[in-house]
Write a protein that holds these residues in place. Structure first.
Motif, PDB file in Angstrom:
ATOM      1  N   THR A   1      10.203  -0.481  -1.496  1.00 31.79           N
ATOM      2  CA  THR A   1      10.236  -0.215  -0.060  1.00 31.79           C
ATOM      3  C   THR A   1      10.311  -1.526   0.718  1.00 31.79           C
ATOM      4  O   THR A   1      11.112  -1.664   1.652  1.00 31.79           O
ATOM      5  CB  THR A   1       9.001   0.589   0.373  1.00 31.79           C
ATOM      6  N   SER A   2       9.503  -2.494   0.331  1.00 32.53           N
ATOM      7  CA  SER A   2       9.529  -3.812   0.985  1.00 32.53           C
ATOM      8  C   SER A   2      10.890  -4.474   0.821  1.00 32.53           C
ATOM      9  O   SER A   2      11.416  -5.081   1.758  1.00 32.53           O
ATOM     10  CB  SER A   2       8.430  -4.704   0.414  1.00 32.53           C
ATOM     11  N   TYR A   3      11.464  -4.345  -0.385  1.00 32.57           N
ATOM     12  CA  TYR A   3      12.787  -4.930  -0.623  1.00 32.57           C
ATOM     13  C   TYR A   3      13.819  -4.312   0.311  1.00 32.57           C
ATOM     14  O   TYR A   3      14.616  -5.012   0.940  1.00 32.57           O
ATOM     15  CB  TYR A   3      13.188  -4.713  -2.082  1.00 32.57           C
ATOM     16  N   ALA A   4      13.806  -2.985   0.407  1.00 34.81           N
ATOM     17  CA  ALA A   4      14.780  -2.286   1.253  1.00 34.81           C
ATOM     18  C   ALA A   4      14.597  -2.642   2.720  1.00 34.81           C
ATOM     19  O   ALA A   4      15.568  -2.877   3.458  1.00 34.81           O
ATOM     20  CB  ALA A   4      14.644  -0.781   1.061  1.00 34.81           C
ATOM     21  N   GLN A   5      13.352  -2.686   3.170  1.00 33.16           N
ATOM     22  CA  GLN A   5      13.089  -2.981   4.580  1.00 33.16           C
ATOM     23  C   GLN A   5      13.442  -4.410   4.951  1.00 33.16           C
ATOM     24  O   GLN A   5      13.698  -4.710   6.129  1.00 33.16           O
ATOM     25  CB  GLN A   5      11.624  -2.693   4.897  1.00 33.16           C
ATOM     26  N   ALA A   6      13.456  -5.316   3.977  1.00 35.68           N
ATOM     27  CA  ALA A   6      13.778  -6.709   4.241  1.00 35.68           C
ATOM     28  C   ALA A   6      15.271  -6.967   4.352  1.00 35.68           C
ATOM     29  O   ALA A   6      15.701  -8.040   4.817  1.00 35.68           O
ATOM     30  CB  ALA A   6      13.186  -7.607   3.160  1.00 35.68           C
TER      31      ALA A   6
END
Length: 258
Positions: A251-256
């Motif tokens: 999720t963090s990867y996608a949001q970044a």
């Protein structure tokens, strides 16, 4: 199925590895480092875009190392690359397909990650699916602002999370399927922007996902029908039951992503 050769072009030869010397900082986190050997598909709009006539996309290359590339041979049905994702226009019947492969067979464990920005919010649109609307192995489908995950033929058994989609709003949706569990609520779990959701169910989620030979479709079912209207930054499949830490990391990867 024949085993396809590993492609060593572009960025694909570097995924999941940190080639920097010791002391040069933390390893780079990617879908490959998060899911390891379980990673089946990694489509990202910043990597592997092969254009036909710009900005139309002929091929969206898989970065997982499995060569599960998405493509569209019909010029009029090609999605386009934009600064905010791969843009699918439902009015132009834009979609892409991925050939069947053993790495896309999930059986009892599957994690599906979708980062998308809807341009239109309405019912019966399919961001990603394996199989047709009459013989699906699994599929995702909108129900107005809600999102469903079907196991098997659409409508027989699915989970739904309400109020997921809004026009122009980025969202990261992670579905986690674990066929070894005993109940619907434990077999199919959904996270939206990293937060576990309340899932309502119709039918009984099966204990396994059938192995089918149909193609995978991006932006539609493979009939083709139920075209989405919006932009995808990231689509990831992993043949594993994602842990809470893995859900948080992807999720963090996608949001970044910009």
């Amino acid at each position: 199925r024949a085993r396809r050769a590993h492609r060593m072009s572009g960025l694909s030869h570097r995924i999941g590895r940190d080639r920097r010397a010791p002391g040069k900082g933390p390893a780079v986190v990617t879908p490959a480092s998060i899911f390891g050997a379980a990673l089946a598909l990694w489509l990202e709009y910043l990597r592997g875009i092969v254009q036909g006539t710009p900005p139309a996309i002929a091929t969206w290359q898989d970065q997982s190392g499995n060569v599960n590339d998405a493509s569209q041979g019909t010029v009029g049905n090609r999605a386009t690359i934009t600064a905010t994702g791969v843009d699918f226009d439902a009015a132009s019947s834009q979609y892409m397909t991925i050939a069947d492969a053993a790495t896309l067979d999930a059986t009892t464990a599957l994690t599906v990650v979708i980062e998308m920005t809807p341009d239109v919010v309405t019912s019966t649109r399919a961001p990603i699916s394996k199989g047709s609307s009459l013989g699906s192995v699994w599929s995702t489908q909108t129900n107005s602002a809600a999102m469903r995950f079907h196991v098997g033929n659409p409508g027989l058994a699915f989970g739904e999370v309400a109020a997921v989609l809004a026009v122009g709003t980025r969202v990261v949706i992670v579905w986690v399927y674990d066929g070894t569990q005993a109940t619907n609520a434990t077999r199919l779990v959904c996270y939206v922007n990293g937060v576990a959701q309340t899932v309502s169910f119709s039918g009984t989620i099966p204990a396994s996902i059938a192995v089918g030979t149909d193609i995978m479709s991006i932006g539609a079912y493979n009939n083709p029908t139920q075209f989405i209207d919006g932009r995808d930054r990231l689509l990831v499949l992993a043949n594993t039951v994602a842990t809470g830490a893995q859900v948080a990391a992807i999720t963090s990867y996608a949001q970044a992503l910009p």
